[in-house]
Each structure stands twice: as structure tokens, then as C-alpha cells.
Design an enzyme around this catalytic site. Sequence first.
Site, PDB file in Angstrom:
ATOM      1  N   THR A   1       8.095  38.395  74.156  1.00  0.00           N
ATOM      2  CA  THR A   1       7.122  39.696  74.075  1.00  0.00           C
ATOM      3  C   THR A   1       6.241  39.789  75.393  1.00  0.00           C
ATOM      4  O   THR A   1       6.242  40.528  76.206  1.00  0.00           O
ATOM      5  CB  THR A   1       6.212  39.514  72.862  1.00  0.00           C
ATOM      6  OG1 THR A   1       6.904  39.594  71.773  1.00  0.00           O
ATOM      7  CG2 THR A   1       5.207  40.829  72.972  1.00  0.00           C
TER       8      THR A   1
ATOM      9  N   LYS B   1       5.813  48.809  71.346  1.00  0.00           N
ATOM     10  CA  LYS B   1       7.070  48.101  71.249  1.00  0.00           C
ATOM     11  C   LYS B   1       7.467  48.229  69.799  1.00  0.00           C
ATOM     12  O   LYS B   1       6.632  48.600  68.902  1.00  0.00           O
ATOM     13  CB  LYS B   1       6.887  46.518  71.547  1.00  0.00           C
ATOM     14  CG  LYS B   1       6.024  45.674  70.476  1.00  0.00           C
ATOM     15  CD  LYS B   1       6.118  44.216  70.898  1.00  0.00           C
ATOM     16  CE  LYS B   1       5.174  43.527  69.872  1.00  0.00           C
ATOM     17  NZ  LYS B   1       4.958  42.148  70.266  1.00  0.00           N
TER      18      LYS B   1
END
Length: 329
Positions: free
Chosen positions: A241, A205
Site C-alpha cells: 500500500t 484506493k
Amino acid sequence: MTVNPTMPGTPKKNLMLFGGRAYPELTEQVAKHLNVSVTPQSAYDFANGEIFVRFEESVRGCDAFVIQSHCAPINQWLMEQLIMVDALKRASAKRITVIMPFYPYARQDKKHRGREPISARLVADLFKTAGADRLVAVDLHTAQIQGFFDGPVDHLWAMPLLAEHIRDKYAGQELTVVSPDAGRTKLAEKWADTLGGAPIAFIHKTRDPLRPNEVVANRVVGQVKDRLCVVIDDMIDTGGTITKAVEQLLAEGASDVVIAATHPVLSGPAVDRLRECGAREVVFTDTLPIPAEKRFDAMTVLPIAPLLARVIQEVFEDGSVTSLFDGNA
């Protein structure tokens, strides 16, 4: 030399348990496992928000264990625990062990850019100054925080508890352990070993450092297609997340996704995100309180009190905390 028969050769050790107001249910559960009672205290706030604490029994010479869970409002409960430690030190407690299942400010453990604080170190310094002799915490955000405190730190793992639940409930299924970012791959490897050599994957990410709690892009690295993916993390705060990771894994062909995390911070939209992300189950420990309105059908909460009680017993008896984790703590 004549020994006075009325003078004991070795003073008897005395364990006393103290709990803050943030999460009294956890303190009571620990006390029940230890077969002791929580020391009564007066604690209240003045009109301007100042905190007052006074213990109702003598603590002179005792081995004191002070439990506080640092949920919101985190600064109030941090200050209360510091005041409790100061009160014990000034009342001549022999040894003061601070038990914080969730270490406050743990995410601020280093400087990402100039002119930033290292608040996790500040918290350790505050407890040392207040009079703490030892710290106990569960699943620190980073292990380096152990070095911030000038004294013994017992870093406990919730992974055996969480992994046992996953192993028992999903026995026989093809598992992949997934780290929500590249930084947790070491933890994912330990999970994989515990679950019998399952493969691991991670979510690559990117973030904008100026926009906290917001992920810009994700991609999956590893084998997840047609497998039950277990996404692991130390805490879930806003849930951004972890829920993006679940959506990405399902899009990549995972048969199902289970989330396992130690600390249910659950700020803001976290509960709605977790409920709606498509995860089959969300497993937490109860290091932080989860009120009824934040619980949902797919959530499983495992008790952390038995582990805390065992550690308190080992510390009190000068035993080995490491042995509770097969020498790996």
C-alpha cells in the site's frame, strides 16, 4: 490503640520489570532509562514447542511490568507473554501491567463479512483471563481496541516522536501530510496540526476483500504537486500500500516523499519495495526489532524506549499518562 513500631504503616512499592525473548534489547533499553534491572528468568521451549517460564526472584507484592514485542513468529511471543502474566499472577504480584508496543491481531478488530473472528478482542480477553490488570500499547490500529480490554488501557502515540524528526529535518520545506487511505485522514489532520498547519491529502484506493495485502487502484485527492509529501501510517507489513502511494505521489508531481510509520512489521518483500519505491527517507520507531539485513541507507529508526520508560514511571507512581501527550492521549 497501640501501634506496633515494627509494623510499617504503608508497604513500600516495588517496581519489577520483565521481558520476553522476542526483543530483549528493547527491554534492556527501557530498564536503562528507568535505572532498574530486568528480573532474571528461565524461559525455554520443550521439544514439542510448549513454552516454560519461571522467574528467579520473588515477585510477591510487586508492581510488575511485562514487555513483549509481537514480531514473527507472533503466536509464540503472544503465548509467552500470556504465560509470563499467568506466572506472575500465581506468584502473588500485586499489579500486572502488560506492555505490548505492537498489539497483536490489531487489524482483526471487526467483522468485514459473516463468519469472521474479532481476534483483537480475543487477545484482550486472553490477557484479562491470564491476570493482566492494565494494558499499554503504542499506536493501535484502531482506537476502539481500547474498549476490548476490561480495565485501564494506555494508548500511546508515537506521532510526536516521528513528527519532531520530520519537522527538524525538513524545516522550511513545503509539506503535505498524506494518508495512505481515507480511513487515516483524522490522523493526518493531527499530523498536519503538529507540523504547523500543513495541508493534507489522501490516497483513494480500492481493494478486493478476498485478496489481502493487495491494492487494486489508487488516485490522489489533495494538493501534492511540487511539495514534500509525508506519507503516514501505523504499520508497514508487506509495504504494498505505502509504496504504491509513493509511486502515485511522485507521478502526480510531488517534489519528494518521506514515509513515517510506527511499526516496522516488514514481512516478505517489504524491504525491497521500500528501498526501490523512490522515497527519500523511511522513518520508523523500534517498537519491533529490525535486523541488520532489513535495514538500508534511507531508513531512520527512532527509539521508543524513552517513551515506554516514562509511561512505566507514571503508572508506577500513579501519575498521569495523558499529560505526556499534552492531554491528547
